[in-house]
Design a protein around this motif. Structure first.
Motif, PDB file in Angstrom:
ATOM      1  N   THR A  97       0.839  -1.198   0.000  1.00 18.57           N
ATOM      2  CA  THR A  97       0.000   0.000   0.000  1.00 18.57           C
ATOM      3  C   THR A  97       0.876   1.251   0.000  1.00 18.57           C
ATOM      4  OG1 THR A  97      -1.675  -1.183   1.279  1.00 18.57           O
ATOM      5  CG2 THR A  97      -1.861   1.205   1.195  1.00 18.57           C
ATOM      6  N   THR A  99       0.796   5.378   0.591  1.00 22.28           N
ATOM      7  CA  THR A  99       0.034   6.488   1.180  1.00 22.28           C
ATOM      8  C   THR A  99       0.837   7.779   1.035  1.00 22.28           C
ATOM      9  OG1 THR A  99       0.982   6.052   3.376  1.00 22.28           O
ATOM     10  CG2 THR A  99      -1.117   4.985   2.855  1.00 22.28           C
ATOM     11  N   LEU A 113       1.503   8.173 -10.926  1.00 28.33           N
ATOM     12  CA  LEU A 113       2.291   7.415  -9.953  1.00 28.33           C
ATOM     13  C   LEU A 113       3.165   6.394 -10.660  1.00 28.33           C
ATOM     14  CD1 LEU A 113       2.842   6.698  -6.941  1.00 28.33           C
ATOM     15  CD2 LEU A 113       1.022   4.973  -7.172  1.00 28.33           C
ATOM     16  N   GLU A 131       0.912   4.222 -13.110  1.00 25.60           N
ATOM     17  CA  GLU A 131      -0.500   4.209 -12.742  1.00 25.60           C
ATOM     18  C   GLU A 131      -1.068   5.619 -12.904  1.00 25.60           C
ATOM     19  OE1 GLU A 131      -1.904   1.469 -12.088  1.00 25.60           O
ATOM     20  OE2 GLU A 131      -0.341   0.092 -11.399  1.00 25.60           O
ATOM     21  N   VAL A 134      -4.738   7.756  -9.789  1.00 28.92           N
ATOM     22  CA  VAL A 134      -4.771   7.001  -8.538  1.00 28.92           C
ATOM     23  C   VAL A 134      -5.376   7.836  -7.411  1.00 28.92           C
ATOM     24  CG1 VAL A 134      -2.775   5.652  -9.219  1.00 28.92           C
ATOM     25  CG2 VAL A 134      -2.445   7.737  -7.892  1.00 28.92           C
ATOM     26  N   THR A 135      -5.901   7.141  -6.429  1.00 32.33           N
ATOM     27  CA  THR A 135      -6.353   7.762  -5.183  1.00 32.33           C
ATOM     28  C   THR A 135      -5.660   7.035  -4.036  1.00 32.33           C
ATOM     29  OG1 THR A 135      -8.278   6.278  -5.090  1.00 32.33           O
ATOM     30  CG2 THR A 135      -8.594   8.441  -6.116  1.00 32.33           C
ATOM     31  N   PHE A 136      -5.465   7.734  -2.946  1.00 33.16           N
ATOM     32  CA  PHE A 136      -4.719   7.163  -1.824  1.00 33.16           C
ATOM     33  C   PHE A 136      -5.648   6.907  -0.636  1.00 33.16           C
ATOM     34  CE2 PHE A 136      -1.718   9.549  -4.416  1.00 33.16           C
ATOM     35  CZ  PHE A 136      -0.717   8.610  -4.596  1.00 33.16           C
ATOM     36  N   PRO A 137      -5.332   5.827   0.103  1.00 29.71           N
ATOM     37  CA  PRO A 137      -4.229   4.886  -0.071  1.00 29.71           C
ATOM     38  C   PRO A 137      -4.412   4.050  -1.347  1.00 29.71           C
ATOM     39  CG  PRO A 137      -5.702   4.112   1.636  1.00 29.71           C
ATOM     40  CD  PRO A 137      -6.184   5.469   1.271  1.00 29.71           C
ATOM     41  N   PHE A 138      -3.278   3.718  -1.963  1.00 26.93           N
ATOM     42  CA  PHE A 138      -3.300   3.010  -3.234  1.00 26.93           C
ATOM     43  C   PHE A 138      -2.646   1.636  -3.071  1.00 26.93           C
ATOM     44  CE2 PHE A 138      -1.207   1.859  -7.268  1.00 26.93           C
ATOM     45  CZ  PHE A 138      -2.324   1.802  -8.096  1.00 26.93           C
ATOM     46  N   ALA A 139      -3.362   0.575  -3.452  1.00 25.72           N
ATOM     47  CA  ALA A 139      -2.825  -0.787  -3.388  1.00 25.72           C
ATOM     48  C   ALA A 139      -2.042  -1.054  -4.677  1.00 25.72           C
ATOM     49  CB  ALA A 139      -3.956  -1.793  -3.227  1.00 25.72           C
ATOM     50  N   PHE A 140      -0.779  -1.432  -4.542  1.00 29.53           N
ATOM     51  CA  PHE A 140       0.055  -1.673  -5.731  1.00 29.53           C
ATOM     52  C   PHE A 140       0.531  -3.115  -5.766  1.00 29.53           C
ATOM     53  CE2 PHE A 140       3.352  -1.128  -2.559  1.00 29.53           C
ATOM     54  CZ  PHE A 140       4.393  -1.943  -2.994  1.00 29.53           C
TER      55      PHE A 140
END
Length: 200
Positions: A97, A99, A113, A131, A134-140
């Motif tokens: 994740t 943030t 990102l 990416e 994206v919006t945070f928190p972002f799962a990568f």
């Protein structure tokens, strides 16, 4: 006198017979027998004739294929896939994740990102993900499937860098926000990266 006339008459008859036998020319050849069969090499194919099918398992002639087409009975190549493909197929990846530090959240909107995996003492890049929106928190998640060059080994320990770029450029520029996590093992699933540094 009578004998002479008889000889002349006989001579005339003989001349007539010879003329009839010589003057008729060659007789035309008799017409071919319609019931006779043509030579075997010229015999037409009929619906009653059967063409033997190719033997089971026999390869098709390459002459029936388009130019450059591989033989249809060719076995698949036994070459091993590139390491990156093997790693991806085996589930070798890093996930977690990302943030943004509270003090930098106002600068996190409308950017691209980049998630970058580096390995080795020289920190050479082995994989990159881009990416958008994206919006945070972002799962990568990043793996060997994201390798920049085919055949690059996705092996750890890795240094994972997350960078938020305002320009969308892969090269870091002034004002970009980034965070780093070092010593990450391949297969890790709960890596936490905080974007807390601003490029000057």
């Amino acid at each position: 006198m009578r004998d002479k006339r008889s000889r002349l008459l006989l001579l005339g008859v003989l001349i007539g017979v010879v003329a009839s036998s010589c003057g008729g020319g060659e007789k035309p050849a008799p017409p071919a027998d319609e019931g006779s069969s043509p030579p075997a090499s010229l015999r037409p194919l009929t619906s009653r004739d059967r063409v033997a099918p190719p033997a089971a398992g026999s390869p098709t002639s390459d002459s029936t294929l388009p130019p450059g087409h591989p033989p249809i009975d060719a076995e698949p190549s036994g070459a091993a896939p590139p390491p990156a493909m093997t790693a991806a197929a085996g589930g070798a990846s890093v996930a977690g994740t990302i943030t943004v530090a509270p003090t930098l959240q106002s600068r996190a909107g409308g950017a691209v990102l980049f998630v970058i995996a580096r390995a080795g003492a020289d920190r050479h890049i082995v994989a990159v993900r881009r990416e958008n929106g994206v919006t945070f928190p972002f799962a990568f998640r990043i793996s060997g499937a994201d390798a920049m060059t085919a055949g690059t080994s996705f092996s750890g320990p890795l240094e994972i860098t997350a960078r938020l770029s305002k320009t969308g450029d892969a090269i870091a520029t002034k004002g970009d926000i980034e965070g780093v996590q070092k010593g990450v093992a391949v297969g890790a699933k709960d890596v936490k990266i905080v974007l807390d540094t601003v490029h000057e």
